[in-house]
Write an enzyme that holds these catalytic residues in place. Structure first.
Site, short mmCIF file in Angstrom:
data_model
loop_
_atom_site.label_atom_id
_atom_site.label_comp_id
_atom_site.label_asym_id
_atom_site.label_seq_id
_atom_site.Cartn_x
_atom_site.Cartn_y
_atom_site.Cartn_z
N ASP A 1 9.39 -8.75 -0.67
CA ASP A 1 7.96 -9.01 -0.80
C ASP A 1 7.15 -7.72 -0.57
O ASP A 1 6.22 -7.41 -1.32
CB ASP A 1 7.57 -10.10 0.21
CG ASP A 1 6.10 -10.43 0.16
OD1 ASP A 1 5.64 -10.98 -0.86
OD2 ASP A 1 5.38 -10.14 1.14
N LYS B 1 4.72 -5.54 -3.29
CA LYS B 1 3.34 -5.13 -3.03
C LYS B 1 3.18 -3.60 -3.11
O LYS B 1 2.19 -3.11 -3.64
CB LYS B 1 2.90 -5.65 -1.66
CG LYS B 1 2.79 -7.19 -1.65
CD LYS B 1 2.71 -7.73 -0.23
CE LYS B 1 2.62 -9.25 -0.20
NZ LYS B 1 2.85 -9.80 1.14
N VAL C 1 -2.83 -21.35 -2.18
CA VAL C 1 -3.90 -20.43 -2.62
C VAL C 1 -4.82 -21.12 -3.61
O VAL C 1 -6.05 -20.92 -3.59
CB VAL C 1 -3.29 -19.12 -3.21
CG1 VAL C 1 -4.39 -18.15 -3.60
CG2 VAL C 1 -2.34 -18.48 -2.21
N VAL D 1 -1.90 -8.35 -3.08
CA VAL D 1 -1.48 -7.46 -1.99
C VAL D 1 -2.34 -7.73 -0.76
O VAL D 1 -3.56 -7.56 -0.80
CB VAL D 1 -1.62 -5.97 -2.40
CG1 VAL D 1 -1.12 -5.06 -1.27
CG2 VAL D 1 -0.89 -5.67 -3.70
N1 HSE Z 1 5.26 -14.08 2.64
C1 HSE Z 1 4.15 -13.20 2.66
C2 HSE Z 1 4.01 -12.65 4.08
C3 HSE Z 1 2.91 -13.94 2.25
O1 HSE Z 1 4.75 -13.08 4.98
O2 HSE Z 1 3.21 -11.77 4.27
C4 HSE Z 1 1.84 -13.07 1.69
O3 HSE Z 1 2.20 -12.42 0.53
#
Ligand code: HSE
Length: 434
Positions: free
Chosen positions: A203, A207, A16, A134
């Site tokens: 993850d 978010k 990023v 997000v």
């Molecule tokens: N590991 C995350 C995904 C990356 O697979 O969406 C983006 O946050």
């Protein structure tokens, strides 16, 4: 008039960071033309100053010492792109204390420590931008904070982990095994450093913790979110879902009812004709329903160097405009919490279920199972039994809405029956009034 340029320092020159630098350097004159003053990338810090990122930087821009950025009075905005909790948190806090604004893509950090960070930003009269945290390529933070600023958000349903969505799509369309699909997803470069974060739903929970805070004013409370990943999804369940007219997606859900907000992440069966059911591969989508604007679906890339870099740059430009305009639009709207709402306990959540039992094909077995469900207030909507065997056969049911607590009790009893051979598989179902 303020000074001639707004200066930026990036901590973390990974995927990023590289995308962000690329956009700031390549689009510098276009950004200046649009906003009327230059935004200048002054320094980048990373522990690895040697790796070739395929981008030419002016000499001296890349350093290994973060303090050269945080202590530089000319840098207005610090961008944190190293991920993880420590030392990302300390870097951001030091920058805020020095009166610098911060931009971050760090969902894990915000989901766990967001309240402390926003408190510090407020105290120091600076902003934190987090559009990139997000669904990288979908400007969902702006949508909620700006476009829906005056609306009441009823529900949020997100496919916000590309890796899991890729795996489920491959399993559904091509019948491939979970392990093979995971390896392919990892090779696309979307997976987290620890892929458990993707496939165990962590993850997505990070978010949705951020979205639930933004939409409803809940404190950042990632640890309280019910989180179930996709590792137990089998080809058999995908096949049955298809037969019943559903798709299985890893959904992150936040909905308000009265003073309570339910927030949960789990594999979910959705009617296959829904737009969101047809969001495939690594793509992300967020379905958001609000009182005035009504239903809307936001679709796009959830990760990647350039989409996420673009989200970071959009925050940098917002903050740069605020600095130049002498306003604090972002801080002003900030993340104010609402003491009038709290998170609903998972055991009180009402939802429909898909159940796959492994039952002996003998007289009286089904009546025992349906008796237990009935006793716990769970009503069966439809049912199929597959095959005929002297051993166990799959019996698949869809239920009407039931309370989590009741379903948990019923499943404990059902799984103890001698005529039930294996632990019952359950998947929650959303959509339609069932
Ligand atoms: N590991 C995350 C995904 C990356 O697979 O969406 C983006 O946050």
């Amino acid at each position: 008039m303020g000074k001639s340029s707004i200066n930026v320092g990036i901590i973390g020159f990974g995927t990023v960071g590289t995308g962000t630098a690329r956009i700031l350097l390549n689009n510098r004159s276009e950004i200046e033309r649009r906003i009327g003053f230059p935004v200048v990338l002054k320094r980048i810090a990373d522990i690895n100053v040697r790796a070739d990122r395929g981008i030419g930087l002016p000499g001296g821009m890349l350093v290994s010492d973060v303090s050269l950025l945080i202590n530089d009075p000319e840098i207005d905005i610090i961008v944190e792109l190293i991920g993880g909790i420590h030392p990302a948190k300390e870097f951001i806090l030091s920058a805020l204390k020095k009166g610098k604004h911060a931009v971050t893509a760090n969902k894990a950090l915000l989901a766990t420590e967001g309240s402390a960070l926003f408190e510090a930003a407020k105290k120091n009269n600076v902003s934190i931008g987090f559009e990139a945290a997000v669904a990288g390529g979908i400007p969902i933070i702006k949508v909620v904070r700006e476009s829906l600023a005056g609306d009441r958000i009823k529900s949020v349903y997100g496919i916000i982990n590309g890796t899991s969505n890729y795996i489920l799509t491959k399993m559904t369309d091509e019948g491939v095994d979970f392990g093979i699909a995971l390896k392919e997803a990892q090779s696309l470069g979307y997976a987290e450093a620890d892929p458990a974060f993707d496939i165990e739903g962590i993850d997505s929970a990070h978010k949705i913790a951020i979205l639930a805070s933004l939409c409803y004013g809940l404190p950042f409370s990632f640890k309280k979110i019910y989180t179930q990943g996709i590792t137990a999804i089998t080809p058999a369940d995908i096949q049955f879902a298809t037969e019943f007219g559903y798709k299985i997606k890893l959904l992150a859900i936040a909905k308000q009812s009265g003073k309570e907000v339910e927030v949960r992440v789990h594999p979910t069966m959705l009617p296959r004709e829904y737009l969101i059911s047809n969001v495939n591969g690594v793509r992300n989508a967020i379905y958001l329903e609000s009182d005035s604007a009504g239903p809307a679906l936001y679709y796009g890339s959830g990760a990647g160097e350039m989409p996420t870099g673009n989200a970071v740059v959009s925050d940098i430009i917002d903050i740069a405009r605020d600095i130049r305009g002498g306003s604090q639009r972002i801080t002003g709207l900030g993340m104010p919490q609402n003491p009038g709402v709290k998170m609903k306990k998972m055991e009180d959540v009402l939802t429909s279920y898909y159940l796959r039992l492994s039952a002996l094909d003998k007289p009286g077995v089904l009546s025992k199972i349906s008796g237990i469900l009935g006793k716990h207030n769970i009503s069966i909507k439809s049912m199929i039994q597959k095959g005929r065997d002297r051993k166990a056969v799959p019996v698949v049911m869809m239920t009407h809405k039931a309370r989590e607590k009741d379903m948990a009790k019923a499943l404990r009893e059902i799984n103890r029956l001698p005529s039930v051979a294996k632990k019952t598989v359950y998947i929650r179902v959303e959509g339609e009034e069932n």
